[in-house]
Design an enzyme around this catalytic site. Structure first.
Site, PDB file in Angstrom:
ATOM      1  N   GLU A 425       3.669 -81.735 -33.789  1.00 62.29           N
ATOM      2  CA  GLU A 425       2.675 -81.229 -32.831  1.00 62.29           C
ATOM      3  C   GLU A 425       2.688 -81.995 -31.508  1.00 62.29           C
ATOM      4  OE1 GLU A 425       1.505 -79.773 -36.816  1.00 62.29           O
ATOM      5  OE2 GLU A 425       2.088 -81.755 -36.033  1.00 62.29           O
ATOM      6  N   HIS A 495      -7.890 -76.462 -43.400  1.00 65.33           N
ATOM      7  CA  HIS A 495      -7.644 -75.154 -42.792  1.00 65.33           C
ATOM      8  C   HIS A 495      -8.926 -74.483 -42.326  1.00 65.33           C
ATOM      9  CE1 HIS A 495      -4.057 -75.860 -45.261  1.00 65.33           C
ATOM     10  NE2 HIS A 495      -3.415 -75.116 -44.383  1.00 65.33           N
TER      11      HIS A 495
END
Length: 696
Positions: A425, A495
Site C-alpha cells: 500500500e 474488513h
C-alpha cells in the site's frame, strides 16, 4: 540476476577540466556552508543544521553526470553539494537556513537542506527517511505517458540507514518489475545517527542484499573519490538511459561531523574511527589530486577558496536581513490556487438517462468517462485490472476489482492505463505521488480501508504536505479510492472499520464519503477534475443497495466539495450524518415522527467531510434549535466531536437542548452479526437519541 557488484571496465570519458574545477568549487562551498550554518546555529541565528560533510565527492560526480531540468531528482538532506551542482546557490541555501520568506525551497516552511526546485526538476524533499524511494519510482514511470522517447532518468539519493525502511524494498521491487529508469544512489557513511552499519544492514552491504533483483545494475564505489564516483554514476545512468533497468550505486563515504547539531558523535565513535574518516576526507584528497594532475595550482585553489568565502559571507549578510514569512500567510497553499472544487463552477444539473444504476456501477462508469476524457488519468492498485496476463482475456471475463468498481477499464483503455500493482500500500500511494508530481492524474485504489495504514506515512507526511511544504512549487492531486465501512455481516475487525476522522485531521487532504450513486458520480468526477489530493471513501454496504440507485446524470455532472444536501426537511431537530448512517437516520426520523405527531426531523447528508458545509449546519440549527450528529465510526474522539464542539461554541444561544451524538461503541467491529449490530449504530439508537433531544 543483478550485474556484478564491482565497477565494470573503466569508462574512457573523463570530466573536462572546467567541470572538475566546478566540482571542487561546489565541494568547498558545501563544506563552508556547513561550517557557517554551525556557527549561526550556535549564535541562535538559525534554528537547525544538518551536515553533508564527507559526502561531497560522490554528490558532485552525480551533478556532473545527471542533467538538471531534464532528469528528475529526489535528494536527501545531506545532498548539499549535489544541489549546488544542479543550480542551487549559497544564498538560496542560507535563506532556507534562516527560514526566510524568499527561501526558494519552502518559503521558510521546512527545515533547511530540504531542497526543492520545479525549474531544476528537484522534487521537494521531506524529513521521513526512505519515503521518497517509491515516489521516485512513480516519477520514473511517468515518462512512458508524457514522452516515451525521452532518455530521462530519475535519481533518488539516500543514506544507508533509510534502506532498512520498507519503502526502499517496495521501490526496488516495483522498479525492477517495471524496468524503470531509476538510479538509486546510496551514500553509505557507516552510521544511521549512532547505529553502525553492522547493526543496520544484514551483512553490512546493501548492494549485496539486493543481488537477487533482476535487471538491476549494481555498482560499488569509493564515494570519497570524485573520478571513481563519476565513472560509477556514468555507468549507472547510461544503463538506465538505455532502458535496460534500474541501477544502484553503493558509495562508501564518511561523516566527519555529527549527524546534526542535536547529536554528538564523540559519544559513540572512537578517536581511531574519527581519525580514519579524517584521512579519507574528500575536501583534503580532491584538491591535492587536482594539483598533482596539473588541473589547478596552489594559487588557483586559493583563488577559489577566497571567492567562495567572500560569496558565503555576502550571502550570509543578505540572508540574515531577509524578511520572514508574512503574517497571515500560514494557510496559503494548503490547496490549489488553480482549481477550487468548492466553487459554483462544479454545480451542475444532472441530465438523466438510462435505467437506475447502483453506486458501484456509477463509480465504474464515471471512471470510464473520465479516463476517456483525460488521457492522463490512470487507475491502479491490487486486483483492479481485468487480467494482468493480457493474453488470457481471450478466455476469461476479467476481475476489475474485488467489488467490480474498475471492471472493463483495462479492456477498454489498455494495461498502461489500468494495471495491477504488488500488494504494497505504501508503494501504491507513493508511486501515485511521483506520477502526480509529473502531471499525471493517478486514481489508485486501496482495497480495504482497514489496510490503508501501511500507506499512512505517504498520505500524511508526503501527499498532503507536498504543496504546502514546497510553497506551491509542487503538488500531487492524487485521488485515492478506498472501500470502507461495516453493516456487512462477517467483515469483522479487518474488513469493517471506519476511521475517517483520522484523515479529516490532515491539512491539505480532501475527504469525501457519498451515500448514494448520484453523489458518488458527481463527487468522484469533481475529485478527478480538481487539483488537490482527495481521499474518496466508498461504503461497501452502499455499493449495491437498491434504495440509493440513480439514473446516470451525464458525463459532466459534478458536485462541489463542502456542499451538504438536506435529504429530509424538518422543523424540530437537525440530524447531521453521512455514509451508511444517512438511510438509517431517515428510518429513525420516520419512527420518531410517527410517535411524536407534529414533530419533524431535518436530516443533512454532509457528503464531503473535509471540507464540510458549516453554513448548512448553521442554517438548520438556527431553525430547529436542536441537533444531533451521527456516524458509523467510534463515538469517542470521532468526527462528530468536532461538529458538536463547534455547534456548542458558535451556536450555543440557538440551542434548546444539548448537542447529541451517536456513533459506534469504542471497540472494534466483531465477526458475529449479533456482535456487529451491538457495536455499530442502529436505527433504534438513532431514534432513542432523537427522542431524548426532542423531550429535553
Amino acid at each position: 540476476m543483478a550485474t556484478p557488484t564491482s565497477l565494470q571496465a573503466p569508462i574512457d570519458v573523463a570530466p573536462a577540466r572546467e567541470d572538475l574545477i566546478r566540482a571542487y568549487r561546489a565541494m568547498y562551498t558545501a563544506r563552508r556552508l556547513d561550517d557557517r550554518e554551525i556557527l549561526l546555529k550556535r549564535q541562535n541565528r538559525i534554528f537547525f543544521q544538518i551536515s553533508g560533510a564527507g559526502h561531497e565527492a560522490v554528490q558532485v560526480a552525480a551533478g556532473l553526470v545527471l542533467r538538471p531540468a531534464h532528469d528528475w531528482f529526489y535528494l536527501y538532506y545531506r545532498d548539499r553539494a549535489l544541489a549546488l551542482m544542479l543550480g542551487f546557490t549559497a544564498e538560496q541555501m542560507l535563506l532556507g537556513s534562516v527560514g526566510a520568506a524568499n527561501d526558494p525551497a519552502s518559503g521558510g516552511r521546512q527545515m533547511p537542506s530540504h531542497w526543492s526546485s520545479p525549474e531544476l526538476h528537484l522534487v521537494s524533499g521531506s524529513s521521513p527517511t526512505g519515503t521518497h524511494f517509491v515516489q521516485a519510482v512513480g516519477c520514473a514511470q511517468a515518462y512512458r505517458y508524457l514522452d516515451p522517447q525521452s532518455d530521462e532518468v530519475t535519481l533518488v539519493c539516500s543514506g544507508e540507514g533509510a534502506t532498512s525502511e520498507g519503502e526502499f524494498w517496495e521501490a526496488m521491487n516495483a522498479a525492477c518489475l517495471e524496468n524503470l529508469p531509476v538510479v538509486f544512489l546510496v551514500e553509505d557513511n557507516g552510521y544511521a545517527i549512532s547505529v553502525p552499519i553492522e547493526k543496520q544492514t544484514a551483512g553490512g552491504n546493501i548492494a549485496k542484499l539486493v543481488a537477487g533483483f533482476p535487471n538491476l545494475k549494481r555498482v560499488e564505489v569509493d564515494g570519497t573519490d570524485v573520478l571513481a564516483s563519476y565513472h560509477a554514476l556514468t555507468e549507472a545512468a547510461a544503463y538506465a538511459r538505455a532502458r535496460r533497468g534500474p541501477a544502484l550505486v553503493h558509495a562508501t563515504v564518511t561523516r566527519p561531523y555529527s549527524h546534526s547539531l542535536s547529536d554528538d558523535e564523540r559519544l559513540y565513535k572512537t578517536v581511531a574511527e574519527r581519525n580514519e574518516e579524517e584521512a579519507r576526507d574528500p575536501l583534503m584528497r580532491f584538491p591535492e589530486w587536482l594539483v598533482s594532475e596539473g588541473i589547478l595550482d596552489r594559487q588557483g585553489l586559493q583563488v577559489i577558496v577566497h571567492e567562495v568565502d567572500q560569496e558565503i559571507q555576502q550571502a550570509t549578510d543578505r540572508a540574515l536581513r531577509a524578511d520572514p514569512p508574512a503574517r497571515g500567510s500560514a494557510m496559503q497553499h494548503l490547496y490549489s490556487d488553480k482549481v477550487d472544487p468548492t466553487s459554483a463552477e462544479f454545480e451542475a444539473e444532472p441530465r438523466f438517462s438510462g435505467e437506475p444504476r447502483t453506486m458501484v456501477d456509477e463509480i465504474n462508469l464515471t471512471l470510464h468517462e473520465e479516463m476517456s476524457r483525460n488521457p492522463r488519468v490512470i487507475v491502479f492498485g491490487e486486483d483492479v485490472a481485468d487480467c494482468s496476463r493480457e493474453a488470457s482475456l481471450a478466455e476469461v471475463k476479467g476481475k476489475g476489482g474485488v467489488f467490480k468498481a474498475t471492471a472493463g477499464l483495462q479492456i477498454k483503455l489498455g494495461c498502461e492505463r489500468s494495471f495491477n500493482t504488488p500488494l504494497a500500500e505504501a508503494a501504491i500511494v507513493g508511486r501515485a505521488i511521483g506520477l502526480a508530481t509529473r502531471g499525471m492524474k493517478p486514481v489508485p485504489e486501496i482495497q480495504f480501508f482497514d489496510y490503508i495504514w501501511p500507506a499512512m506515512m505517504q498520505i500524511r507526511d508526503e501527499l498532503a504536505t507536498l504543496r504546502w511544504r514546497s510553497n506551491n512549487g509542487f503538488s500531487a492531486p492524487v485521488v485515492i479510492r478506498v472501500a470502507i465501512g461495516g453493516y456487512l455481516n462477517g467483515g469483522a475487525i479487518y474488513h469493517s472499520q471506519c476511521g475517517e476522522v483520522i484523515f479529516t485531521h490532515i491539512p491539505g487532504l480532501r475527504v469525501l464519503m457519498p451515500s448514494n450513486s448520484l453523489d458518488a458520480c458527481g463527487l468522484l468526477r469533481t475529485a478527478i477534475r480538481a487539483d488537490d489530493p482527495v481521499l474518496f471513501l466508498e461504503h461497501k454496504r452502499l455499493y449495491r443497495e437498491p434504495y440509493n440507485r440513480s439514473q446516470h446524470p451525464g458525463p459532466d455532472y459534478t458536485i462541489p466539495f463542502g456542499k451538504a444536501k438536506v435529504v429530509k426537511s424538518g422543523q424540530n431537530l437537525t440530524a447531521v450524518t453521512y455514509g451508511a448512517v444517512v438511510q438509517k437516520m431517515l428510518q429513525a426520523a420516520a419512527q420518531v415522527e410517527q410517535r411524536y405527531p407534529g414533530k419533524t426531523v431535518e436530516v443533512i447528508d454532509l457528503r464531503t467531510l473535509s471540507p464540510y458545509d458549516w453554513d448548512a449546519i448553521r442554517a438548520s440549527v438556527e431553525k430547529t434549535n436542536r441537533v444531533m450528529v451521527a456516524h458509523e465510526d467510534c463515538v469517542s474522539w470521532g468526527y462528530g466531536a468536532e461538529l458538536a464542539a463547534r455547534i456548542a461554541g458558535e451556536l450555543f444561544g440557538n440551542l434548546d437542548a444539548p448537542v447529541g451524538r451517536v456513533g459506534a461503541l469504542d471497540t472494534w467491529v466483531g465477526y458475529n452479526p449479533q456482535l456487529e449490530n451491538e457495536i455499530l449504530p442502529q436505527v433504534e439508537n438513532l431514534a432513542a437519541e432523537a427522542e431524548r433531544l426532542l423531550q429535553y
